[in-house]
Design an enzyme around this catalytic site. Structure first.
Site, PDB file in Angstrom:
ATOM      1  N   GLN A 180       0.835  -1.196   0.000  1.00 35.08           N
ATOM      2  CA  GLN A 180       0.000   0.000   0.000  1.00 35.08           C
ATOM      3  C   GLN A 180       0.873   1.250   0.000  1.00 35.08           C
ATOM      4  O   GLN A 180       1.076   1.879   1.029  1.00 35.08           O
ATOM      5  CB  GLN A 180      -0.889  -0.033   1.253  1.00 35.08           C
ATOM      6  CG  GLN A 180      -1.921   1.048   1.329  1.00 35.08           C
ATOM      7  CD  GLN A 180      -3.143   0.725   0.504  1.00 35.08           C
ATOM      8  OE1 GLN A 180      -3.542  -0.422   0.418  1.00 35.08           O
ATOM      9  NE2 GLN A 180      -3.728   1.723  -0.081  1.00 35.08           N
ATOM     10  N   PHE A 181       1.379   1.637  -1.183  1.00 33.12           N
ATOM     11  CA  PHE A 181       2.249   2.811  -1.248  1.00 33.12           C
ATOM     12  C   PHE A 181       1.526   4.089  -0.849  1.00 33.12           C
ATOM     13  O   PHE A 181       2.145   5.050  -0.393  1.00 33.12           O
ATOM     14  CB  PHE A 181       2.897   2.950  -2.637  1.00 33.12           C
ATOM     15  CG  PHE A 181       2.013   3.590  -3.674  1.00 33.12           C
ATOM     16  CD1 PHE A 181       2.070   4.960  -3.899  1.00 33.12           C
ATOM     17  CD2 PHE A 181       1.137   2.828  -4.428  1.00 33.12           C
ATOM     18  CE1 PHE A 181       1.267   5.552  -4.861  1.00 33.12           C
ATOM     19  CE2 PHE A 181       0.332   3.400  -5.380  1.00 33.12           C
ATOM     20  CZ  PHE A 181       0.396   4.776  -5.607  1.00 33.12           C
ATOM     21  N   THR A 182       0.199   4.115  -0.953  1.00 31.41           N
ATOM     22  CA  THR A 182      -0.545   5.338  -0.635  1.00 31.41           C
ATOM     23  C   THR A 182      -0.512   5.685   0.851  1.00 31.41           C
ATOM     24  O   THR A 182      -0.904   6.789   1.226  1.00 31.41           O
ATOM     25  CB  THR A 182      -2.006   5.257  -1.130  1.00 31.41           C
ATOM     26  OG1 THR A 182      -2.643   4.147  -0.507  1.00 31.41           O
ATOM     27  CG2 THR A 182      -2.056   5.108  -2.642  1.00 31.41           C
TER      28      THR A 182
END
Length: 146
Positions: free
Chosen positions: A78-80
């Site tokens: 989950q890079f966000t």
């Protein structure tokens, strides 16, 4: 590293219409990696999360860990999680690690969780994923290595 821990009764992740990971009781982990994260960060978080006492015992107290209850993990990259929303209306993702670094640390984290005896299912790194979750409680925590 930053991990959103969601205690779940059941969860799954689907990519292109196919279920690629599915668990029963355990944790859905949204895993974010930043530039300076190392395998030491992954090891710290794997140990912390596997032993985090957020399941109820017979007295309804949060006293039991994932290991105590034999829970499973659905780990989703989950890079966000490293989106900065302080300026403007579009998040800035400059703090998120580049994919080649992020996948290395993400996979190390999953391997370290497995080495602790936890059954780990995953999504597909970098793919568009649909995550279905029955949140238990709800109990949701953010755990960071720094």
């Amino acid at each position: 590293m930053k991990v959103v821990v969601q205690r779940s009764k059941a969860a799954s992740v689907t990519v292109d219409g196919a279920v690629v990971g599915k668990i029963n009781k355990g944790f859905v982990l949204l895993v974010g990696v930043t530039h300076e994260d190392t395998e030491a960060d992954a090891a710290y978080l794997a140990d912390k999360i596997a032993n985090l006492r957020i399941f109820e015992d017979d007295s309804d107290k949060m006293n039991l860990s994932l290991l105590d209850v034999g829970g499973e993990v659905l780990s989703v990259s989950q890079f966000t999680l490293y989106g900065d929303c302080r300026k403007g209306r579009r998040p800035n993702f400059m703090d998120a690690a580049r994919p080649e670094h992020a996948i290395e640390i993400y996979e190390a984290f999953n391997r370290l969780m497995r080495e602790k005896g936890v059954h780990v299912e995953t999504g597909v790194f970098g793919a568009m994923m649909d995550v279905a979750l029955v949140n238990d409680g709800p109990v949701t925590l953010i755990v960071e290595s720094k």
